[in-house]
Design a protein around this motif. Sequence first.
Motif, PDB file in Angstrom:
ATOM      1  N   GLU A  58      -1.855  11.681  11.401  1.00  0.00           N
ATOM      2  CA  GLU A  58      -1.645  11.245  10.021  1.00  0.00           C
ATOM      3  C   GLU A  58      -1.459   9.730  10.015  1.00  0.00           C
ATOM      4  OE1 GLU A  58       1.984  12.345   8.015  1.00  0.00           O
ATOM      5  OE2 GLU A  58       1.213  11.649   6.086  1.00  0.00           O
TER       6      GLU A  58
ATOM      7  N   ASN B  78      -3.299  10.332   3.779  1.00  0.00           N
ATOM      8  CA  ASN B  78      -3.380   9.618   2.510  1.00  0.00           C
ATOM      9  C   ASN B  78      -3.357   8.144   2.902  1.00  0.00           C
ATOM     10  OD1 ASN B  78      -3.013   8.594  -0.062  1.00  0.00           O
ATOM     11  ND2 ASN B  78      -0.895   9.299  -0.247  1.00  0.00           N
ATOM     12  N   LEU B  79      -4.530   7.556   3.004  1.00  0.00           N
ATOM     13  CA  LEU B  79      -4.670   6.250   3.668  1.00  0.00           C
ATOM     14  C   LEU B  79      -4.052   5.107   2.880  1.00  0.00           C
ATOM     15  CD1 LEU B  79      -8.388   6.326   4.893  1.00  0.00           C
ATOM     16  CD2 LEU B  79      -6.324   6.674   6.263  1.00  0.00           C
TER      17      LEU B  79
ATOM     18  N   ASP C  54       0.822  -1.216   0.000  1.00  0.00           N
ATOM     19  CA  ASP C  54       0.000   0.000   0.000  1.00  0.00           C
ATOM     20  C   ASP C  54       0.852   1.261   0.000  1.00  0.00           C
ATOM     21  OD1 ASP C  54      -2.567  -0.961  -0.164  1.00  0.00           O
ATOM     22  OD2 ASP C  54      -2.830  -1.130   2.003  1.00  0.00           O
TER      23      ASP C  54
ATOM     24  N   GLU D  35       3.052   4.888  11.108  1.00  0.00           N
ATOM     25  CA  GLU D  35       3.604   4.217   9.925  1.00  0.00           C
ATOM     26  C   GLU D  35       3.971   2.785  10.313  1.00  0.00           C
ATOM     27  OE1 GLU D  35       4.017   4.810   6.523  1.00  0.00           O
ATOM     28  OE2 GLU D  35       4.717   2.753   6.656  1.00  0.00           O
ATOM     29  N   ARG D  36       3.493   1.836   9.504  1.00  0.00           N
ATOM     30  CA  ARG D  36       3.726   0.418   9.811  1.00  0.00           C
ATOM     31  C   ARG D  36       5.100  -0.067   9.348  1.00  0.00           C
ATOM     32  NH1 ARG D  36      -0.047  -3.954   6.955  1.00  0.00           N
ATOM     33  NH2 ARG D  36       1.105  -3.066   5.208  1.00  0.00           N
TER      34      ARG D  36
ATOM     35  N   HIS E  32       1.917   4.044  -2.103  1.00  0.00           N
ATOM     36  CA  HIS E  32       1.812   4.936  -3.257  1.00  0.00           C
ATOM     37  C   HIS E  32       1.996   6.342  -2.705  1.00  0.00           C
ATOM     38  CE1 HIS E  32       0.206   1.729  -5.825  1.00  0.00           C
ATOM     39  NE2 HIS E  32      -0.460   1.348  -4.737  1.00  0.00           N
TER      40      HIS E  32
ATOM     41  N   VAL F 284      -6.485  -1.009   3.786  1.00  0.00           N
ATOM     42  CA  VAL F 284      -7.212  -0.994   5.061  1.00  0.00           C
ATOM     43  C   VAL F 284      -8.068   0.277   5.184  1.00  0.00           C
ATOM     44  CG1 VAL F 284      -5.732  -2.554   6.394  1.00  0.00           C
ATOM     45  CG2 VAL F 284      -5.125  -0.138   6.256  1.00  0.00           C
TER      46      VAL F 284
ATOM     47  N   ALA G  96       2.408   7.545   7.117  1.00  0.00           N
ATOM     48  CA  ALA G  96       3.205   8.742   6.786  1.00  0.00           C
ATOM     49  C   ALA G  96       4.195   8.502   5.652  1.00  0.00           C
ATOM     50  CB  ALA G  96       3.941   9.222   8.034  1.00  0.00           C
ATOM     51  N   GLY G  97       4.563   7.246   5.393  1.00  0.00           N
ATOM     52  CA  GLY G  97       5.506   6.958   4.295  1.00  0.00           C
ATOM     53  C   GLY G  97       6.833   7.669   4.511  1.00  0.00           C
TER      54      GLY G  97
ATOM     55  N   LEU H 125       2.621  10.439  -2.584  1.00  0.00           N
ATOM     56  CA  LEU H 125       2.273  11.660  -3.321  1.00  0.00           C
ATOM     57  C   LEU H 125       3.552  12.380  -3.741  1.00  0.00           C
ATOM     58  CD1 LEU H 125      -0.726  12.980  -1.230  1.00  0.00           C
ATOM     59  CD2 LEU H 125      -0.729  12.628  -3.716  1.00  0.00           C
TER      60      LEU H 125
ATOM     61  N   LEU I 208       3.697  14.466   3.148  1.00  0.00           N
ATOM     62  CA  LEU I 208       2.501  15.136   3.688  1.00  0.00           C
ATOM     63  C   LEU I 208       2.750  15.577   5.137  1.00  0.00           C
ATOM     64  CD1 LEU I 208      -0.452  16.022   3.387  1.00  0.00           C
ATOM     65  CD2 LEU I 208      -1.157  13.689   3.936  1.00  0.00           C
TER      66      LEU I 208
ATOM     67  N   GLY J 177       3.723   1.162  13.737  1.00  0.00           N
ATOM     68  CA  GLY J 177       2.809   0.046  13.952  1.00  0.00           C
ATOM     69  C   GLY J 177       1.632   0.111  13.003  1.00  0.00           C
ATOM     70  N   ASP J 178       0.755  -0.870  13.146  1.00  0.00           N
ATOM     71  CA  ASP J 178      -0.427  -0.997  12.309  1.00  0.00           C
ATOM     72  C   ASP J 178      -1.525  -0.082  12.865  1.00  0.00           C
ATOM     73  OD1 ASP J 178      -2.857  -1.858  11.143  1.00  0.00           O
ATOM     74  OD2 ASP J 178      -2.078  -3.888  10.881  1.00  0.00           O
TER      75      ASP J 178
HETATM   76  C1  LIG Z   1      -0.694   5.677   0.369  1.00  0.00           C
HETATM   77  S1  LIG Z   1       0.814   5.656   1.312  1.00  0.00           S
HETATM   78  C2  LIG Z   1       0.893   7.344   1.858  1.00  0.00           C
HETATM   79  C3  LIG Z   1       2.295   7.832   2.141  1.00  0.00           C
HETATM   80  C4  LIG Z   1       2.468   9.317   2.384  1.00  0.00           C
HETATM   81  N1  LIG Z   1       1.631   9.795   3.472  1.00  0.00           N
HETATM   82  C5  LIG Z   1       2.149  10.117   1.135  1.00  0.00           C
HETATM   83  O1  LIG Z   1       1.087  10.733   1.097  1.00  0.00           O
HETATM   84  O2  LIG Z   1       2.951  10.129   0.214  1.00  0.00           O
HETATM   85  C6  LIG Z   1       0.257   4.750   2.739  1.00  0.00           C
HETATM   86  C7  LIG Z   1       1.326   4.487   3.808  1.00  0.00           C
HETATM   87  O3  LIG Z   1       0.710   3.697   4.840  1.00  0.00           O
HETATM   88  C8  LIG Z   1       1.604   2.686   5.269  1.00  0.00           C
HETATM   89  N2  LIG Z   1       0.769   1.578   5.760  1.00  0.00           N
HETATM   90  C9  LIG Z   1       0.259   0.530   5.072  1.00  0.00           C
HETATM   91  N3  LIG Z   1      -0.529  -0.213   5.855  1.00  0.00           N
HETATM   92  C10 LIG Z   1      -0.523   0.376   7.082  1.00  0.00           C
HETATM   93  C11 LIG Z   1      -1.144   0.073   8.318  1.00  0.00           C
HETATM   94  N4  LIG Z   1      -1.943  -0.994   8.440  1.00  0.00           N
HETATM   95  N5  LIG Z   1      -0.921   0.886   9.371  1.00  0.00           N
HETATM   96  C12 LIG Z   1      -0.101   1.975   9.246  1.00  0.00           C
HETATM   97  N6  LIG Z   1       0.507   2.311   8.098  1.00  0.00           N
HETATM   98  C13 LIG Z   1       0.303   1.532   7.031  1.00  0.00           C
HETATM   99  C14 LIG Z   1       2.434   2.338   4.048  1.00  0.00           C
HETATM  100  O4  LIG Z   1       3.698   1.780   4.428  1.00  0.00           O
HETATM  101  C15 LIG Z   1       2.555   3.717   3.375  1.00  0.00           C
HETATM  102  O5  LIG Z   1       3.698   4.376   3.829  1.00  0.00           O
END
Ligand SMILES: C[S@@+](CC[C@H](N)C(=O)[O-])C[C@H]1O[C@@H](n2cnc3c(N)ncnc32)[C@H](O)[C@@H]1O
Length: 279
Positions: free
Chosen positions: A49, A115-116, A22, A72-73, A24, A120, A52-53, A26, A57, A99-100
């Motif tokens: 947030e 940005n979810l 997941d 952030e997981r 992607h 999930v 956070a990747g 920005l 953002l 964490g998740d």
């Molecule tokens: C769509 S990206 C958004 C990243 C960043 N915020 C951006 O806008 O560029 C989603 C982020 O959520 C993290 N992620 C995925 N599943 C997750 C979870 N269950 N709990 C927390 N973070 C998660 C991913 O590793 C990824 O960094």
Amino acid sequence: MTDSRDPDALIRRAGRPDPSFDQHFLVDDRVLDRIPTFAESFDRSHVLEVGAGTGALTDRLLDAADRVTAVERDEGYAAFLREEFADEIAAGDLEIVEGDVLDVDLPDFTCSVSNLPYGVSSETTFRLLPLGKPMVLMYQLEFAERMAAEAGTSEYGRLSVAAQHYADVEVVETVPREAFDPQPRVQSALVRVTPREPDYEVGDEAFFLDFVKALFTQRRKTVRNAIRNTAHISGLSDADAVVAAVDEDVLRQRPGNLDPSAFAALANVALGVEGGDGG
Ligand SMILES: C[S@@+](CC[C@H](N)C(=O)[O-])C[C@H]1O[C@@H](n2cnc3c(N)ncnc32)[C@H](O)[C@@H]1O
């Protein structure tokens, strides 16, 4: 406003995202700059947030908020965020929670801007919605449209009723695939969620939501048949008695045409019949 961090440079420093997790990110500065503006009317003293990747953002949110908690997981990105934003963390402006999002303890945030992770989206949304905090959230476009849909449209369903039970939901911007790296398969959309009490009352919220879920498994049937056919999902012990207590003009409709208050009225009748007071 200070100069924002360059999203492509963040990815170069942090390492390539993996779409199977997941990830992607920005990379369109105009979209990144606009996102916090959709939360301008919200209390931004403590922004949550989710996902956070590499922090593109997060960086914008730090300009707009007093304090940010970023979940952030991914272990590698969480470590990168702690290093990249060491000054902001030291100043008490940012906390990284590794964490998740479905498991971690959430802080007492005032709004969420995220940005979810799309895998999930639904679970995250229904973890956050009952907390009653305003949110600006990015979803796949189709999911966003279903959340905001009105009765009688093809997008309207269980997700619309459940989300709108907690909040006003509006799609505020469609975001093209090109705004992300790597690009997702479909377009995305930003949704603004403004919590409010519903303009109806439900006797039992869990039953109301189960009843809505049950009836939408039969969205093309009449309400009469949908009630009868789904007692095993809604938990009704005497579906015929419930049908007998509901007005004929409601029974003739399809679940997809009932607005949330009509569902609430129906659930309250069902609850009354099941409770033995005949509605
Ligand atoms: C769509 S990206 C958004 C990243 C960043 N915020 C951006 O806008 O560029 C989603 C982020 O959520 C993290 N992620 C995925 N599943 C997750 C979870 N269950 N709990 C927390 N973070 C998660 C991913 O590793 C990824 O960094």
